[in-house]
Design a protein around this motif. Structure first.
Motif: not given
Length: 533
Positions: A130-150
């Motif tokens: 979802n976002q690249y920071t200066g030295d890392g990332i923020m990632a989402l599981f189950g947000a844009l693609i629905a997963h029962e096991d996010h």
């Protein structure tokens, strides 16, 4: 000069005319605009190399096509939806200090590869960056693609990234002479998905501390570890090994927060196995379905191989019925083999087929390559010596290749035919003296390569004493289902009497509980999993 989306930028452009991404580089620390030749930020003095490299473009530019297509197909249904998701943060520990020790170009190269490892690991489990920071990332599981096991997917991704980044840290140390360590944090909670553009940019509103607490977990984490919140820990308990670190004072939280360290894979792979470890509820309402499977076993014993499919929606009890039947088979001394597809494995070829073959050969995690080859070769020496020349292909497929006898280069079709024939011979051997049973669970999560392999294997059935027991959700389809030798067992929701029996086993039979029966029966529609919950 080109934008991250691939569009050529006009001279002097401030924004990309194709995607709208700002053209000017910005400082990762303060966000100030950076001149083209700057080595340090004029606002805060931070090294320019600390700014993220290429991944800072539009999300669609760094999202695999199959994930992008899924998101775009379902975006109208997602927008405005309140969702339970899991958030993962990952960054470099002490990135500013590292940047000062290295040439800016070297640091840029290190970060470039670091971001690639992170995005590949997240996308492997169908998460989205979802976002690249200066030295890392923020990632989402189950947000844009629905997963029962996010939550599970986020933890699988974290463990995968930990292994990949450990190898990368060794490479960085060898080449650049610096210690490169990372940290990760995970939290689960509620968000409201906002608008999603064609470029996959997404607006969302985090509820409470969903995102903030994930970031706090990352900040607390020791180098090369991943910390998870108690909310995530409750969702993944049993599936993963977690170390309870106790309560921590966390900025923004009014009370201490329970924190766990993600240690490794747990003992359970499915929801049913988690239930099994806690103790199963009373088995009710499936006597006729169990008799159907027992009848199929009797026919198998006469030399007529059977293929039985158990189909039902999630939570109806497919795994429980199959478990009870396998216990029935084991009590009679029959050989039983098991394999299952998993949700996060749909884009990884062959994991359930490999599991099935290891089960046939009795290969365990404790076996080294030589021991595994000995088990395979020993079995074929007993059953079909003429196939010995094809064993290098099987060794290679199972990841235990013999360096002294490498597998020959074969056409993919020829290779698959050999593997299927080898597998078929093993199944024939297993059922030579008495019936044998193979359970293949959750076909709806099969990867395409495994689905094709299984199709051919089932089609190659013969007059052996082997019973194929397959379970799946109604949306799964396969050509072999049209054959006369295939039988399907559809599981219906539990009836009122069965619901009453299940509730009595869970709560007791006090008269005051009688009004609860109608309410639970109405709200759960007879779904055993919902009733237990």
């Amino acid at each position: 000069m080109t934008c991250a989306c691939g569009h050529a930028l006009p001279l002097g452009a401030k924004f990309c005319p194709e995607c709208g991404t700002p053209c000017a580089a910005r400082c990762a620390s303060c966000g100030g605009e950076l001149p083209a030749a700057a080595k340090f930020c004029a606002e805060c003095g931070a090294p320019i190399a600390a700014a993220p490299p290429t991944p800072q473009g539009i999300p669609r530019a760094y999202t695999p096509k199959h994930l992008a297509d899924k998101i775009l197909q379902s975006k109208s249904a997602l927008e405005g939806e309140r969702k339970q998701i899991t958030v993962l943060f990952a960054d470099v520990k002490g990135s500013m200090e590292l940047a000062e020790q290295l040439d800016p170009e070297q640091w840029h190269q290190i970060l470039d590869r670091f971001f690639q490892i992170l995005s590949d690991g997240v996308h492997r489990f169908e998460g989205t960056v979802n976002q690249y920071t200066g030295d890392g990332i923020m990632a989402l599981f189950g947000a844009l693609i629905a997963h029962e096991d996010h939550a599970q997917r986020a933890c699988f991704a974290a463990l995968h990234l930990r292994a990949e980044l450990t190898r990368y840290a060794t490479e960085v140390k060898r080449i650049h002479g610096v210690v490169f360590s990372t940290r990760m944090g995970i939290n689960s909670g509620e968000v409201i998905v906002g608008s999603i553009g064609d470029d996959l940019r997404m607006d969302y509103t985090a509820q409470g501390h969903t995102v903030g607490l994930a970031q706090r977990m990352e900040a607390l984490a020791s180098p090369d570890t991943c910390y998870v919140s108690s909310v995530t820990a409750a969702l993944v308990g049993g599936y993963f090994a977690l170390d309870d670190l106790g309560d921590f004072e966390v900025k923004g939280a009014t009370t201490p927060v329970r924190v766990y360290r993600l240690h490794g894979i747990g003992n359970s792979r499915t929801r049913f196995e988690v239930s099994l470890s806690r103790g199963l509820s009373h088995f009710v309402g499936r006597a006729s379905d169990l008799r159907t499977l027992e009848d199929a076993l009797e026919q198998t014993a006469t030399g007529s191989s059977q293929v039985i499919g158990v189909v039902a929606v999630a939570g109806t009890g497919k795994s429980r019925l199959c478990f009870e039947f396998l216990e029935y088979c084991r009590a009679r001394g029959l050989a039983v083999y098991e394999a299952r597809a998993v949700p996060h494995g749909r884009h990884i070829p062959y994991p359930p087929i490999l599991e099935l073959l290891r089960a046939y050969f009795g290969i365990t995690h404790e076996d080294n390559d030589q021991r595994a080859r000995s088990k395979i070769a020993g079995l074929f020496a007993l059953i079909e010596q003429r196939l010995a020349d094809a064993l290098p292909v099987l060794f290679d497929f199972l990841g235990v290749a013999d360096p002294a006898h490498p597998a020959p280069a074969l056409d993919a079709e020829v290779r698959q035919r050999q593997l299927i024939e080898l597998t078929r011979q093993v199944m024939l051997s297993a059922s030579r003296n008495r019936p044998s049973v193979t359970l293949f669970e959750d076909l709806h999560w099969l990867d395409s390569a495994s689905a094709e392999f299984l199709d051919r294997l089932v089609d190659a059935r013969n007059d052996s004493r082997h019973l194929w027991l397959l379970n799946f959700r109604p949306e799964y389809r396969a050509e072999w289902m049209q054959n006369s030798w295939y039988r399907q067992v559809p599981l219906a929701p539990l009836g009122r009497e069965a619901v009453a029996a299940l509730l009595a086993s869970l709560l007791g039979d006090d008269a005051s509980l009688a009004p609860l029966l109608d309410l639970v029966n109405l709200r759960t529609a007879g779904n055993p999993f919902f009733i237990e919950e």
